[in-house]
Scaffold this active site. Structure first.
Site, PDB file in Angstrom:
ATOM      1  N   ASN A 493      23.312  -7.373 -37.458  1.00  0.00           N
ATOM      2  CA  ASN A 493      22.430  -6.314 -37.939  1.00  0.00           C
ATOM      3  C   ASN A 493      22.559  -5.123 -36.994  1.00  0.00           C
ATOM      4  O   ASN A 493      21.845  -5.020 -35.999  1.00  0.00           O
ATOM      5  CB  ASN A 493      20.982  -6.804 -38.012  1.00  0.00           C
ATOM      6  N   ASP A 494      23.476  -4.223 -37.319  1.00  0.00           N
ATOM      7  CA  ASP A 494      23.773  -3.078 -36.458  1.00  0.00           C
ATOM      8  C   ASP A 494      22.559  -2.229 -36.142  1.00  0.00           C
ATOM      9  O   ASP A 494      22.561  -1.491 -35.157  1.00  0.00           O
ATOM     10  CB  ASP A 494      24.800  -2.171 -37.152  1.00  0.00           C
ATOM     11  N   THR A 495      21.545  -2.286 -36.990  1.00  0.00           N
ATOM     12  CA  THR A 495      20.451  -1.331 -36.869  1.00  0.00           C
ATOM     13  C   THR A 495      19.324  -1.813 -35.962  1.00  0.00           C
ATOM     14  O   THR A 495      18.379  -1.061 -35.725  1.00  0.00           O
ATOM     15  CB  THR A 495      19.861  -1.000 -38.254  1.00  0.00           C
ATOM     16  N   ASN A 497      18.559  -2.347 -32.439  1.00  0.00           N
ATOM     17  CA  ASN A 497      19.152  -1.989 -31.152  1.00  0.00           C
ATOM     18  C   ASN A 497      18.101  -2.142 -30.061  1.00  0.00           C
ATOM     19  O   ASN A 497      17.323  -1.236 -29.783  1.00  0.00           O
ATOM     20  CB  ASN A 497      19.679  -0.557 -31.196  1.00  0.00           C
TER      21      ASN A 497
END
Length: 803
Positions: A493-495, A497
């Site tokens: 899940n790149d989002t 952070n």
């Protein structure tokens, strides 16, 4: 409203209304040369790299009615001048009597009728060639002779696609065009930035005599570009200007007088857009494809390729939508994602440095191993070259230069420079290739690691097996205070952070799955030492996950740098994440009871009639401590949206626990083929999976976006074939372990495996979801549910009874 229909006999989707909610596209060629063609004839073509060698200027942000990259004008004389229209509908928007866009396998065919003129145009890139061909057949379907002209047009971009939009001084100063006459008088238009004049030239040509040409957009549109693409003022004149552009916005336009076409008569025009070192060097190929027979041969070769690719696995189930999806559209989308990763679509624009994603392509390759194992091997080898010596991986790389980078982590000062999951996907991809092909010699192939010295020589190389071992070791050693793997800048899940030190349960479970694959491989190789080592690591991580991540009714998703859970009932928002539940089952870390509870929580909290949400409730407001996920409103993308990539993982998990009814319910919810009657809501192409659908927290619940280049394609195919139909390759043979809806009477599959064909007939007389009662192979009973490897090139019949 319907915008078209499926034609499975011809393996096409036929669009019959060009006013689709968004542009619907098709892919032609490959990353080596090709791109996208939209349903109104616009094309974005590139060679080897969309960022550094783009050819046509296609701007998706412009209104759908606008010219984009390529088009065709047809005109005929009428009182007071000419009637000019585009048989592709855009950009002239003339009323049509007939319109069909046939979205085929590697080709797009537009058939239209305007003003008594039928145009049949097929666009494609021949296999193994670097040219975009449009085969145009124009027929007079009126009852009177008509004098017809045809004017194909291409607009060029600077090959450095980003500079085209960021440097409006340098780019136009460099762009030039030149007209060359072939020996037969046919015009060949060459275009290039000045720096590429002697090395890399774009070439536009046709198979008919052009009376005139234009290469400057300003002159073609006319009146200092206050003429428009919908009404180019130059086409009101008998001839074009024959101007060789010295700068500015370059185009290629060729005016062909097709003559007086009698009723029912057909004339043919073939255009080709290519790139070569020079026109002189390109002439033999140009002349070859002026011959209609060569064009037809190339189309036949492409059809043969798709026949071979698709025929290696065909299904016959009680559900027609499933059959259409699995026999044609899903494997075709898998092939497309294998070629393009996430690099070039209407949504990922191929500008700048994104390139090929390590994580993305490692997953994509698993979807094409049945149909194209050698292409899969080549991609795996390329991915291994951007793995670092410590076992981690660069996040993405440019396919033309093989220069890699760390992705979005570069934009955040002090953030970890790696993604916690990237490197583990190559373990799954490589072992999937080995199980499919039995090519164990690949393990001994030496591949360099990414780091290089000042002369760009690799600092170190290792065997493929070394690369896999280092991937495992990186995660083993890169753990936080709870002994769980660190998330890095982000995991899948790149989002999300989080601050450095956060631990990821997704990475922990992916690590568990990778360890299972390494254990299976080591056992098959007879490597007892490695088997024991990996089993210890597996049990250690399993214990940590269950000790620190069980939230009482489901698994948490993260532990932040302070040890607080995310994806827990204690959170006000983001209380439960789908991936924490599915992957706890896929990894085998969840016990039977916990697996059932976690998956029930997904069904209760995350499922909708249009797919499974990634998480819930959505975050309502920007939170820099969590990052990109909170830049979306609730219900969009990763913030409570139906992010389809995660849906097949839940399907797989439900199949693992034996719940075929629920697995198939989830499958049906996201099958795009079944959305054809709901396109007004869905909006995207119904012949491919999109990346995301707006969730039920969003007012536009059900709206899809980001079609084609999605990891959903590969995983949905794997979930369908390997887990619902249950046909999985192993080192020992073909395991058949279906988990189907109990209402099915059975199904049939024809599958190539190790050069033999398995004709599999599954019967379900007791209407169960799972459980193999008996298997007979060529009439002989087989113990267990693994059909042996034959490799004899013969057809073998498998009869399986569930019960």
């Amino acid at each position: 409203m319907q915008y078209g229909h499926f034609d499975d006999e011809n393996r096409e989707y036929v669009i019959t209304n060009p006013r689709t909610p968004v542009k619907w596209i098709n892919y032609v060629g490959t990353l080596a040369f090709g791109g996208i063609v939209d349903h109104t004839g616009g094309a974005l073509i590139c060679s080897k790299d969309p960022a550094l060698n783009r050819i046509t200027k296609y701007i998706p942000q412009l209104p759908s009615s606008e010219f984009k990259g390529t088009t065709l004008y047809v005109r005929f004389k009428q009182a007071g001048g000419y009637r000019v229209f585009s048989p592709y509908f855009c950009p002239t928007l003339d009323p049509y009597d007939r319109y069909e866009c046939h979205v085929g396998l590697g080709h797009t065919r537009i058939v239209s009728e305007f003003y008594g003129i039928r145009t049949d145009a097929t666009m494609f890139v021949p296999l193994g060639d670097a040219r975009f061909i449009t085969d145009i057949q124009i027929t007079n379907v009126s009852d009177r002779p008509v004098e017809i002209d045809a004017i194909p047009v291409v607009e060029y971009t600077h090959p450095d696609a980003l500079k085209q939009f960021t440097n409006a001084d340098w780019v136009p100063q460099t762009m030039q065009s030149k007209a060359v006459r072939d020996v037969d008088g046919l015009i060949v238009l060459a275009q290039y930035p000045f720096m590429h004049r002697d090395t890399q030239v774009n070439i536009f040509a046709s198979n008919r005599l052009a009376s005139s040409f234009e290469s400057d957009r300003r002159r073609f549109l006319g009146d200092n570009e206050y003429g428009t693409w919908a009404d180019p003022l130059s086409l009101r004149q008998p001839e074009l200007g024959n101007y060789e552009a010295l700068r500015g916005d370059n185009i290629a336009a060729l005016l062909h007088h097709l003559g007086t076409v009698q009723p029912s008569e057909t004339v043919r025009l073939i255009t080709q857009l290519s790139q070569d070192v020079s026109v002189e060097h390109a002439l033999p190929s140009i002349r070859r494809y002026r011959d209609p027979a060569q064009v037809e041969r190339a189309l036949t070769e492409m059809a043969d390729f798709w026949d071979t690719f698709l025929s290696r696995l065909q299904v016959e189930t009680p559900d027609v939508h499933v059959n259409s999806l699995l026999n044609i559209h899903n494997p075709r989308q898998c092939h497309t994602t294998m070629n393009w990763s996430r690099y070039l679509s209407l949504y990922q624009l191929g500008l700048g440095a994104r390139g090929i994603g390590f994580r993305d392509s490692s997953q994509d390759v698993m979807g094409i191993l049945v149909g194209a194992p050698e292409a899969g091997k080549a991609l795996i080898r390329k991915l291994l070259k951007v793995q670092k010596r410590d076992g981690s991986a660069m996040h993405q790389f440019n396919p033309l230069t093989m220069i890699a980078n760390e992705g979005d982590s570069r934009e955040v000062e002090g953030a970890p420079s790696f993604y916690g999951d990237d490197h583990l996907w190559i373990v799954l991809a490589t072992t999937a290739y080995l199980r499919e092909t039995g090519d164990l010699a690949f393990l001994d192939e030496v591949v360099p690691f990414y780091e290089k010295d000042r002369e760009e020589h690799p600092l170190e190389s290792g065997t493929v097996q070394d690369h896999l071992r280092r991937a495992i070791e990186f995660t083993r050693d890169d753990v936080g205070v709870h002994g769980l793997p660190l998330s890095g800048f982000a995991d899948w899940n790149d989002t999300v952070n989080l601050q450095a030190g956060a631990e990821s349960l997704f990475v922990a479970n992916l690590y568990g799955k990778a360890l299972l694959e390494m254990i299976r491989l080591a056992r098959y190789l007879g490597d007892a030492s490695s088997t024991a080592e990996y089993m210890i690591e597996y049990e250690t991580m399993k214990q940590r996950v269950n000790e620190h991540a069980w939230d009482g009714a489901w698994y948490t998703r993260y532990l932040d740098a302070d040890g607080a859970p995310i994806g827990s009932h204690v959170n006000a928002q983001g209380q439960i994440y789908a991936n924490a539940q599915s992957w706890a089952v896929i990894s085998g870390f969840a016990s039977r009871n916990r697996a059932a509870a976690a998956l029930d929580a997904v069904y209760r909290r995350l499922n909708t009639c249009k797919g499974i949400k990634l998480s819930t409730p959505g975050y309502d407001g920007f939170d820099p401590a969590k990052g990109g996920i909170t830049t979306y409103p609730p219900g969009a993308k990763e913030n409570g949206g139906i992010f389809l990539h995660a849906n097949p993982w839940v399907i797989i998990a439900e199949a693992i626990v034996g719940n075929g009814d629920r697995a198939f319910e989830y499958h049906t919810q996201i099958n795009p083929v079944a959305r054809n009657d709901a396109v007004e809501e869905f909006e995207c192409e119904p012949y491919v999976y999109p990346q995301n659908i707006l969730g039920d927290e969003h007012p536009q619940f059900g709206l899809a976006r980001n079609s084609w280049l999605s990891g959903t394609a590969s995983w949905a195919y794997q979930a369908s074939i390997q887990y619902i139909l249950g046909i999985r390759p192993t080192y020992e043979g073909l395991r058949i372990d279906p988990c189907i809806p109990r209402e099915w009477d059975g199904f049939r599959v024809s599958r190539m495996f190790r050069d033999s064909t398995y004709q599999i007939d599954v019967k379900n007389p007791d209407h169960v979801c799972k459980g193999v009662r008996s298997i007979r192979v060529d009439g002989t009973a087989v113990r267990g549910n693994v059909v042996p490897i034959f490799e004899d090139g013969q057809v073998h019949r498998v009869e399986l009874v569930l019960g």
